[in-house]
Write a protein that holds these residues in place. Structure first.
Motif, short mmCIF file in Angstrom:
data_model
loop_
_atom_site.label_atom_id
_atom_site.label_comp_id
_atom_site.label_asym_id
_atom_site.label_seq_id
_atom_site.Cartn_x
_atom_site.Cartn_y
_atom_site.Cartn_z
N THR A 220 -14.07 -34.87 -42.92
CA THR A 220 -13.88 -36.05 -42.08
C THR A 220 -13.00 -37.10 -42.75
OG1 THR A 220 -16.04 -36.87 -42.84
CG2 THR A 220 -15.96 -35.77 -40.71
N LEU A 221 -13.04 -37.18 -44.07
CA LEU A 221 -12.12 -38.09 -44.76
C LEU A 221 -10.67 -37.70 -44.51
CD1 LEU A 221 -14.03 -38.62 -48.11
CD2 LEU A 221 -13.23 -40.45 -46.60
N TRP A 222 -10.39 -36.40 -44.64
CA TRP A 222 -9.02 -35.95 -44.40
C TRP A 222 -8.64 -36.09 -42.92
CZ3 TRP A 222 -5.33 -35.68 -47.69
CH2 TRP A 222 -5.56 -35.34 -49.02
N SER A 223 -9.56 -35.75 -42.03
CA SER A 223 -9.23 -35.86 -40.61
C SER A 223 -9.04 -37.32 -40.22
CB SER A 223 -10.31 -35.20 -39.74
OG SER A 223 -11.54 -35.89 -39.83
N GLY A 224 -9.73 -38.22 -40.92
CA GLY A 224 -9.54 -39.63 -40.67
C GLY A 224 -8.13 -40.09 -40.97
N LEU A 225 -7.53 -39.50 -41.98
CA LEU A 225 -6.14 -39.84 -42.30
C LEU A 225 -5.19 -39.34 -41.23
CD1 LEU A 225 -6.13 -39.04 -46.12
CD2 LEU A 225 -6.21 -41.29 -45.04
N ASP A 226 -5.62 -38.30 -40.51
CA ASP A 226 -4.79 -37.72 -39.45
C ASP A 226 -5.14 -38.25 -38.07
OD1 ASP A 226 -3.70 -36.10 -41.41
OD2 ASP A 226 -5.00 -34.40 -40.98
N ALA A 227 -6.25 -38.96 -37.96
CA ALA A 227 -6.81 -39.28 -36.65
C ALA A 227 -5.84 -40.12 -35.81
CB ALA A 227 -8.12 -40.04 -36.81
N MET A 234 -14.47 -41.49 -35.15
CA MET A 234 -15.89 -41.83 -35.20
C MET A 234 -16.74 -40.75 -34.53
SD MET A 234 -15.72 -45.95 -34.48
CE MET A 234 -17.47 -46.19 -34.53
N GLN A 235 -16.22 -40.14 -33.48
CA GLN A 235 -16.94 -39.05 -32.84
C GLN A 235 -17.09 -37.86 -33.78
OE1 GLN A 235 -14.95 -38.19 -29.15
NE2 GLN A 235 -15.53 -40.12 -28.20
N ALA A 236 -16.02 -37.54 -34.51
CA ALA A 236 -16.07 -36.44 -35.47
C ALA A 236 -17.06 -36.74 -36.58
CB ALA A 236 -14.68 -36.17 -36.05
N GLU A 237 -17.05 -37.99 -37.07
CA GLU A 237 -18.01 -38.38 -38.10
C GLU A 237 -19.43 -38.27 -37.58
OE1 GLU A 237 -16.75 -42.34 -39.11
OE2 GLU A 237 -15.90 -41.67 -41.00
N GLY A 238 -19.65 -38.72 -36.34
CA GLY A 238 -20.98 -38.68 -35.78
C GLY A 238 -21.51 -37.27 -35.61
N LEU A 239 -20.64 -36.36 -35.17
CA LEU A 239 -21.05 -34.97 -35.01
C LEU A 239 -21.40 -34.35 -36.36
CD1 LEU A 239 -18.48 -33.73 -32.34
CD2 LEU A 239 -20.96 -34.00 -32.04
N GLY A 240 -20.62 -34.67 -37.38
CA GLY A 240 -20.91 -34.15 -38.71
C GLY A 240 -22.24 -34.66 -39.24
N GLN A 241 -22.47 -35.95 -39.03
CA GLN A 241 -23.73 -36.54 -39.49
C GLN A 241 -24.91 -35.92 -38.76
OE1 GLN A 241 -24.58 -37.95 -42.18
NE2 GLN A 241 -24.21 -40.15 -41.93
#
Length: 270
Positions: A220-227, A234-241
Motif C-alpha cells: 500500500t505504501l508503493w501503491s500510494g505513490l502511484d495512486a 484509502m480504500q486499498a488501505e482499508g481493505l488491507g487493514q
C-alpha cells in the motif's frame, strides 16, 4: 556469475544480499545483474525470509553502468542491435521492479558510491540507510545522456520532492550522506562500521511483525505513490487493514501482549 552476488543469513529470517564485484565498485554489468535478478526471484518465494538487506562489497554500493566490461546478456542470439538494446534494458528494468515487487521489505545498506543505476537500485529499496562515506549521483547527464533511467525520474521526485530531484538530475552533482539524510533520500546515516548492524536491527524488527501485515504495508505504501486519488488509496488501505484484522489473530495478540507487558508473537493465521 553466481560469485558476483552473495546471499547470507546474518540473523533469523533476514537475508543479506551483497553485490560482490568490488574491483568494479559493483557496477551493473550483466554478469552482476543476471544473478541478482535470479536471487530476487528466489528470495520472494523463500518463506523463511521476512526482510532483505542489500549492500555492496568494498567501497561502493553500485557505480551504475559498467562502461568497460558490460558482461553477457542471455537469450539475445541473432538479435539486431536495437532489439539487443531493448532486451538489455528489459533485464535491468526487471531487477528494479523485482525489488519493488519482492514480498519482503528491502533495506538498502548504502556503504559507498551509488551512481546512476546504483542510485536507482537504492531508490527501489523500501528503506535506505547510508554510511557516512556514501554519496549519490544521477550520472546520466554527465555522460551526455538523459539522467532518467530505470525509474529514476519517477522514484527520486517521490522520495525528495520535485525541485530537489530536478536539480540533482539536471546538474549531475554528488549528494553526500549528510545531505541525503537532510533531504530524506535516506532514513539516516551511520558510521561505516555500524551500517550493517543497523540495517540488521531494522530487518529483525520488521521480521518480528505479522507477515501479511508487513507485505500489505509495503504494497500500500508503493501503491500510494502511484495512486490517482486519495480516496482510491484509502480504500486499498482499508481493505488491507480489514484483511489482516479478520483473517489473523495478530491484533488480539498485540493487545494481549501490551496488557501482559511482553513482546507480541505474531502468526500468519488465527
Amino acid at each position: 556469475m553466481a560469485e558476483f552476488v552473495l546471499v547470507d543469513t546474518p540473523r533469523p529470517h533476514v537475508a543479506l544480499v551483497t553485490l560482490n564485484r568490488p574491483e568494479r565498485m559493483n557496477s551493473m554489468a550483466f554478469d552482476v545483474m543476471v544473478p541478482l535478478k535470479a536471487v530476487l526471484e528466489e528470495l520472494t518465494h523463500d518463506n523463511d525470509v521476512r526482510a532483505v538487506v542489500l549492500t555492496g562489497a568494498g567501497r561502493g554500493f553500485s557505480s551504475g553502468a559498467d562502461h568497460k566490461s558490460a558482461g553477457s546478456v542471455p537469450h539475445v542470439g541473432g538479435l539486431t542491435r536495437p532489439s539487443f538494446g531493448l532486451r538489455s534494458m528489459e533485464l535491468l528494468d526487471d531487477v528494479i521492479l523485482g525489488m519493488r515487487k519482492l514480498h519482503q521489505p528491502v533495506i538498502a545498506a548504502v556503504n559507498g558510491a551509488a551512481i546512476g543505476g546504483g542510485l536507482c537500485l537504492a531508490l527501489a529499496a523500501d528503506i535506505r540507510v547510508a554510511s557516512t562515506e556514501a554519496y549519490f549521483r544521477a550520472a546520466g547527464i554527465n555522460n551526455g545522456l538523459t539522467a532518467s533511467e530505470l525509474g529514476l525520474s519517477y522514484l527520486l521526485p517521490r522520495a525528495i520532492g520535485s525541485s530537489r530531484a530536478f536539480e540533482i538530475m539536471l546538474t549531475g552533482r554528488d549528494v553526500s550522506a549528510d545531505e541525503a539524510e537532510r533531504i530524506g533520500l535516506v532514513s539516516r546515516q551511520v558510521a561505516p562500521q555500524d551500517l550493517l548492524e543497523t540495517c540488521f536491527d531494522l530487518a529483525e524488527r520488521i521480521a518480528g511483525f505479522s507477515r501479511p501485515g508487513t507485505e500489505l504495508t509495503k504494497r500500500t505504501l508503493w501503491s500510494g505513490l502511484d495512486a490517482g486519488s486519495l480516496e482510491a488509496h484509502m480504500q486499498a488501505e482499508g481493505l488491507g487493514q480489514l484483511y489482516i484484522r479478520l483473517l489473523t489473530g495478530n491484533f488480539e495478540e498485540a493487545v494481549a501482549a501490551r496488557k501482559e507487558n511482553r513482546a507480541a508473537v505474531f502468526t500468519d493465521d488465527k
